[in-house]
Design a protein around this motif. Sequence first.
Motif, PDB file in Angstrom:
ATOM      1  N   LEU A   3    -109.687  18.123  98.892  1.00 48.34           N
ATOM      2  CA  LEU A   3    -110.039  19.499  98.588  1.00 48.34           C
ATOM      3  C   LEU A   3    -111.556  19.592  98.542  1.00 48.34           C
ATOM      4  O   LEU A   3    -112.219  18.743  97.918  1.00 48.34           O
ATOM      5  N   GLN A   4    -112.095  20.602  99.173  1.00 46.31           N
ATOM      6  CA  GLN A   4    -113.537  20.797  99.226  1.00 46.31           C
ATOM      7  C   GLN A   4    -113.867  22.181  98.691  1.00 46.31           C
ATOM      8  O   GLN A   4    -113.544  23.188  99.326  1.00 46.31           O
ATOM      9  N   ALA A   5    -114.490  22.209  97.515  1.00 48.91           N
ATOM     10  CA  ALA A   5    -114.884  23.480  96.907  1.00 48.91           C
ATOM     11  C   ALA A   5    -116.318  23.824  97.312  1.00 48.91           C
ATOM     12  O   ALA A   5    -117.177  22.944  97.391  1.00 48.91           O
ATOM     13  N   SER A   6    -116.552  25.103  97.539  1.00 55.27           N
ATOM     14  CA  SER A   6    -117.899  25.556  97.914  1.00 55.27           C
ATOM     15  C   SER A   6    -118.077  27.006  97.505  1.00 55.27           C
ATOM     16  O   SER A   6    -117.112  27.668  97.111  1.00 55.27           O
ATOM     17  N   GLY A   7    -119.319  27.480  97.606  1.00 53.61           N
ATOM     18  CA  GLY A   7    -119.592  28.885  97.351  1.00 53.61           C
ATOM     19  C   GLY A   7    -120.298  29.189  96.052  1.00 53.61           C
ATOM     20  O   GLY A   7    -120.634  30.345  95.787  1.00 53.61           O
ATOM     21  N   GLY A   8    -120.528  28.191  95.230  1.00 52.85           N
ATOM     22  CA  GLY A   8    -121.229  28.433  93.980  1.00 52.85           C
ATOM     23  C   GLY A   8    -122.696  28.762  94.207  1.00 52.85           C
ATOM     24  O   GLY A   8    -123.198  28.660  95.320  1.00 52.85           O
ATOM     25  N   GLY A   9    -123.352  29.170  93.131  1.00 51.42           N
ATOM     26  CA  GLY A   9    -124.769  29.499  93.232  1.00 51.42           C
ATOM     27  C   GLY A   9    -125.252  30.198  91.987  1.00 51.42           C
ATOM     28  O   GLY A   9    -124.549  30.270  90.978  1.00 51.42           O
ATOM     29  N   LEU A  10    -126.452  30.716  92.088  1.00 49.77           N
ATOM     30  CA  LEU A  10    -127.081  31.447  90.984  1.00 49.77           C
ATOM     31  C   LEU A  10    -126.992  32.936  91.268  1.00 49.77           C
ATOM     32  O   LEU A  10    -127.362  33.386  92.361  1.00 49.77           O
ATOM     33  N   VAL A  11    -126.510  33.687  90.291  1.00 49.83           N
ATOM     34  CA  VAL A  11    -126.348  35.128  90.464  1.00 49.83           C
ATOM     35  C   VAL A  11    -126.680  35.822  89.146  1.00 49.83           C
ATOM     36  O   VAL A  11    -126.498  35.236  88.075  1.00 49.83           O
ATOM     37  N   GLN A  12    -127.151  37.047  89.239  1.00 48.72           N
ATOM     38  CA  GLN A  12    -127.424  37.813  88.028  1.00 48.72           C
ATOM     39  C   GLN A  12    -126.136  38.392  87.460  1.00 48.72           C
ATOM     40  O   GLN A  12    -125.153  38.603  88.201  1.00 48.72           O
ATOM     41  N   ALA A  13    -126.136  38.655  86.181  1.00 50.09           N
ATOM     42  CA  ALA A  13    -124.987  39.289  85.553  1.00 50.09           C
ATOM     43  C   ALA A  13    -124.647  40.586  86.288  1.00 50.09           C
ATOM     44  O   ALA A  13    -125.548  41.354  86.662  1.00 50.09           O
ATOM     45  N   GLY A  14    -123.363  40.794  86.505  1.00 47.83           N
ATOM     46  CA  GLY A  14    -122.901  41.947  87.261  1.00 47.83           C
ATOM     47  C   GLY A  14    -122.737  41.676  88.742  1.00 47.83           C
ATOM     48  O   GLY A  14    -122.170  42.507  89.471  1.00 47.83           O
ATOM     49  N   GLY A  15    -123.217  40.542  89.186  1.00 51.36           N
ATOM     50  CA  GLY A  15    -123.137  40.195  90.599  1.00 51.36           C
ATOM     51  C   GLY A  15    -121.797  39.577  90.975  1.00 51.36           C
ATOM     52  O   GLY A  15    -120.880  39.485  90.161  1.00 51.36           O
ATOM     53  N   SER A  16    -121.713  39.150  92.241  1.00 52.78           N
ATOM     54  CA  SER A  16    -120.466  38.611  92.780  1.00 52.78           C
ATOM     55  C   SER A  16    -120.702  37.312  93.524  1.00 52.78           C
ATOM     56  O   SER A  16    -121.791  37.077  94.073  1.00 52.78           O
ATOM     57  N   LEU A  17    -119.681  36.486  93.541  1.00 56.97           N
ATOM     58  CA  LEU A  17    -119.648  35.287  94.362  1.00 56.97           C
ATOM     59  C   LEU A  17    -118.224  35.090  94.860  1.00 56.97           C
ATOM     60  O   LEU A  17    -117.266  35.516  94.198  1.00 56.97           O
ATOM     61  N   ARG A  18    -118.089  34.417  95.987  1.00 54.30           N
ATOM     62  CA  ARG A  18    -116.771  34.029  96.465  1.00 54.30           C
ATOM     63  C   ARG A  18    -116.735  32.518  96.647  1.00 54.30           C
ATOM     64  O   ARG A  18    -117.499  31.968  97.445  1.00 54.30           O
ATOM     65  N   LEU A  19    -115.853  31.881  95.908  1.00 55.15           N
ATOM     66  CA  LEU A  19    -115.656  30.447  96.038  1.00 55.15           C
ATOM     67  C   LEU A  19    -114.560  30.170  97.054  1.00 55.15           C
ATOM     68  O   LEU A  19    -113.599  30.950  97.172  1.00 55.15           O
ATOM     69  N   SER A  20    -114.694  29.057  97.762  1.00 59.09           N
ATOM     70  CA  SER A  20    -113.687  28.634  98.721  1.00 59.09           C
ATOM     71  C   SER A  20    -113.213  27.230  98.377  1.00 59.09           C
ATOM     72  O   SER A  20    -113.993  26.404  97.894  1.00 59.09           O
ATOM     73  N   CYS A  21    -111.946  26.982  98.641  1.00 55.19           N
ATOM     74  CA  CYS A  21    -111.368  25.654  98.457  1.00 55.19           C
ATOM     75  C   CYS A  21    -110.635  25.321  99.746  1.00 55.19           C
ATOM     76  O   CYS A  21    -109.565  25.876 100.007  1.00 55.19           O
ATOM     77  N   ALA A  22    -111.214  24.443 100.544  1.00 54.68           N
ATOM     78  CA  ALA A  22    -110.633  24.054 101.822  1.00 54.68           C
ATOM     79  C   ALA A  22    -109.847  22.763 101.638  1.00 54.68           C
ATOM     80  O   ALA A  22    -110.353  21.796 101.061  1.00 54.68           O
ATOM     81  N   ALA A  23    -108.617  22.751 102.135  1.00 56.05           N
ATOM     82  CA  ALA A  23    -107.727  21.613 101.943  1.00 56.05           C
ATOM     83  C   ALA A  23    -107.420  20.927 103.263  1.00 56.05           C
ATOM     84  O   ALA A  23    -107.394  21.567 104.322  1.00 56.05           O
ATOM     85  N   SER A  24    -107.164  19.640 103.176  1.00 60.19           N
ATOM     86  CA  SER A  24    -106.743  18.880 104.349  1.00 60.19           C
ATOM     87  C   SER A  24    -105.814  17.763 103.890  1.00 60.19           C
ATOM     88  O   SER A  24    -105.846  17.340 102.728  1.00 60.19           O
ATOM     89  N   GLY A  25    -104.972  17.324 104.813  1.00 59.95           N
ATOM     90  CA  GLY A  25    -104.104  16.185 104.528  1.00 59.95           C
ATOM     91  C   GLY A  25    -102.838  16.499 103.765  1.00 59.95           C
ATOM     92  O   GLY A  25    -102.218  15.586 103.197  1.00 59.95           O
ATOM     93  N   MET A  26    -102.450  17.782 103.732  1.00 66.41           N
ATOM     94  CA  MET A  26    -101.231  18.133 103.012  1.00 66.41           C
ATOM     95  C   MET A  26    -100.641  19.403 103.635  1.00 66.41           C
ATOM     96  O   MET A  26    -101.366  20.160 104.281  1.00 66.41           O
ATOM     97  N   PRO A  27     -99.335  19.630 103.420  1.00 62.73           N
ATOM     98  CA  PRO A  27     -98.733  20.887 103.903  1.00 62.73           C
ATOM     99  C   PRO A  27     -99.170  22.036 103.000  1.00 62.73           C
ATOM    100  O   PRO A  27     -98.464  22.441 102.075  1.00 62.73           O
ATOM    101  N   PHE A  28    -100.321  22.560 103.265  1.00 62.57           N
ATOM    102  CA  PHE A  28    -101.028  23.469 102.375  1.00 62.57           C
ATOM    103  C   PHE A  28    -100.175  24.641 101.918  1.00 62.57           C
ATOM    104  O   PHE A  28    -100.221  25.050 100.774  1.00 62.57           O
ATOM    105  N   ASN A  29     -99.386  25.201 102.843  1.00 62.95           N
ATOM    106  CA  ASN A  29     -98.653  26.419 102.503  1.00 62.95           C
ATOM    107  C   ASN A  29     -97.586  26.182 101.444  1.00 62.95           C
ATOM    108  O   ASN A  29     -97.066  27.123 100.860  1.00 62.95           O
ATOM    109  N   ARG A  30     -97.268  24.933 101.157  1.00 62.75           N
ATOM    110  CA  ARG A  30     -96.264  24.613 100.150  1.00 62.75           C
ATOM    111  C   ARG A  30     -96.865  24.317  98.779  1.00 62.75           C
ATOM    112  O   ARG A  30     -96.139  24.113  97.814  1.00 62.75           O
ATOM    113  N   TYR A  31     -98.199  24.296  98.706  1.00 65.46           N
ATOM    114  CA  TYR A  31     -98.861  23.846  97.491  1.00 65.46           C
ATOM    115  C   TYR A  31     -99.322  24.998  96.612  1.00 65.46           C
ATOM    116  O   TYR A  31     -99.753  26.041  97.091  1.00 65.46           O
ATOM    117  N   THR A  32     -99.244  24.760  95.317  1.00 59.83           N
ATOM    118  CA  THR A  32     -99.875  25.619  94.327  1.00 59.83           C
ATOM    119  C   THR A  32    -101.328  25.183  94.195  1.00 59.83           C
ATOM    120  O   THR A  32    -101.626  23.985  94.111  1.00 59.83           O
TER     121      THR A  32
END
Length: 124
Positions: A3-32
Amino acid sequence: VQLQASGGGLVQAGGSLRLSCAASGMPFNRYTVGWFRQAPGKEREFVAVIRSSSITYYLDSVKGRFTISRDNAKNTVYLQMNNLKPEDTAVYYCAANGGLILSSLRDAHAYDYWGQGTLVTVSS
């Protein structure tokens, strides 16, 4: 399984971020897949989870501000974070498990696979 998490950073209060979690090596659609966070000096905390059925659950303090979603074609889960607050500052981790009962979804110990974490810093 990776699992590879990305998308973090520095943001001011009230702002937005989108984190991503990219998976490999597993039947992803079956996983929680869940997102957890850990602030300095605090325990790791459940944030949100999405089941293979796309049913979602959230920590009460992020409801209405965070949205978890998944794109099975891209083997990726996203955490859209809006109206961020300084108390959201933490390292965010994604985690996955092939089979979890409802009562275990918010339990970090129930997850078998973890990403490396991505830092989110919200300034006031």
